[in-house]
Design a protein around this motif. Structure first.
Motif, mmCIF file in Angstrom:
data_model
loop_
_atom_site.group_PDB
_atom_site.id
_atom_site.type_symbol
_atom_site.label_atom_id
_atom_site.label_comp_id
_atom_site.label_asym_id
_atom_site.label_seq_id
_atom_site.Cartn_x
_atom_site.Cartn_y
_atom_site.Cartn_z
ATOM 1 N N PHE A 144 44.440 48.014 42.019
ATOM 2 C CA PHE A 144 43.417 48.719 42.800
ATOM 3 C C PHE A 144 43.330 48.144 44.214
ATOM 4 O O PHE A 144 42.279 48.181 44.850
ATOM 5 N N CYS B 119 37.441 55.985 43.553
ATOM 6 C CA CYS B 119 38.399 55.775 44.645
ATOM 7 C C CYS B 119 38.410 57.021 45.538
ATOM 8 O O CYS B 119 38.651 58.129 45.047
ATOM 9 N N HIS C 295 42.012 50.803 46.556
ATOM 10 C CA HIS C 295 40.582 51.088 46.354
ATOM 11 C C HIS C 295 39.727 50.019 47.033
ATOM 12 O O HIS C 295 38.737 50.329 47.703
ATOM 13 N N HIS D 233 46.245 57.399 46.927
ATOM 14 C CA HIS D 233 46.889 56.453 47.841
ATOM 15 C C HIS D 233 48.113 57.029 48.531
ATOM 16 O O HIS D 233 48.307 56.864 49.737
#
Length: 317
Positions: free
Chosen positions: A179, A152, A182, A156
């Motif tokens: 995810f 990733c 990602h 985030h």
């Protein structure tokens, strides 16, 4: 630009975050860059989250209430209501560096061809104690563009991005449970320049109540679906339903608690070598699952010298 329109929307989804959200909100309100709205999407919390939010008297706070649907849907709701052109993502249990918005907005203003900007982060335990510093797997646009799809590219809650670019890419896919960010980066990365600052701009709180747990505690089926989706850049509704089925079975409090202490133990072995703290956390794991052979193995490794342990870790990695 309208006088009332904020320059930045700080987008914060929140679900049962009453224990931590006051500190998170305070860290946003104390930013040196003041022209923002703090858009909090309450994702059907059943604790005192809303009461804590309403205890703040600041017109920059905007509260959106919705039925619980998961973080991806909460974020998509936030993107719909956000008034600013720039989005600063942030989680309800983390802490912002006071100059985070100033630094990231300054970078994007000086580099208008960049679409996403992340940063490094300092990780802390649920009590707020420092655990380790994490540097993203790449910093420059060139490094991130050629990053292996299994990694990733961003943390985030550090990202700062152009709202329209994220919306044009379809936003967050609710099927990609755990995810969703990602998968979004995987699909948007080639569409513009991206960057990660090496400076830590947030403190990320590790806590057992978090939805995301160490995927090594998830069944193999979960990992197979995840990495197949990341490789293809898409995930089906059927695969999403299967992930939710796994999550209902897997995200029990005792499993999340065990995963939390296991993660702390590994970080005190590999990233911030403190073997005594590693062993303390491994003992907590074994209180949850006495048959976890991995914890016994890590316990044995914790007695190795730091240099030898790091060499072993790099070899395995």
């Amino acid at each position: 630009m309208e006088a009332s329109k904020p320059v930045i929307t700080v987008l914060m989804p929140a679900y049962n975050a009453a224990r931590y959200i006051a500190e998170a909100i305070e860290s946003v309100l104390l930013q040196t860059f003041a022209n923002f709205e703090l858009l909090i999407v309450n994702d059907g919390s059943t604790d005192a989250t809303v009461d804590v939010i309403k205890s703040f008297n600041d017109t920059r706070i905007v509260l959106i209430n919705r039925n619980n649907g998961g973080v991806a849907k909460a974020l998509n709701t936030g993107l719909e209501y956000a008034r600013a052109d720039y989005i600063a993502r942030f989680d309800a249990d983390d802490i912002c560096h006071p100059k985070r918005l100033e630094i990231q907005y300054g970078f994007m203003g000086s580099n208008p061809d960049y679409h996403i900007l992340g940063s490094a982060a300092d990780y802390m335990d649920m009590a707020g104690n420092y655990v380790f510093n994490y540097q993203p797997p790449g910093h420059s646009n060139e490094q991130l563009q050629y990053l292996d799809y299994t990694l990733c590219p961003f943390i985030h809650s550090t990202v700062f991005y152009k709202k329209d670019e994220i919306i044009a890419a379809g936003g967050y896919d609710p099927n990609a449970l755990g995810f969703e960010d990602h998968l979004l980066w995987r699909n948007i990365l080639k569409k513009g320049k991206v960057f990660n600052l090496s400076q830590s701009l947030i403190k990320v709180r590790l806590n057992p109540e978090s939805v995301t747990i160490d995927e090594k505690w998830c069944p193999r089926e979960f990992r197979q679906i995840k990495y197949s989706a990341l490789q293809k850049g898409t995930i089906s509704e059927g695969q999403g339903n299967e992930l939710y089925r796994i999550a209902r079975e897997q995200y029990r409090p005792e499993i999340k608690e065990g995963a939390y202490y296991a993660l702390l133990a590994k970080k005190f072995l590999w990233n911030n070598h403190q073997p005594i703290k590693a062993r303390e956390n491994l003992k907590e794991v074994l209180q949850v699952n006495r048959l976890d052979w991995r914890s016994y193995g890590l316990f044995m490794l914790s007695f190795l010298p730091a240099g030898l342990l790091l060499k072993l870790y790099n070899t395995i990695k």
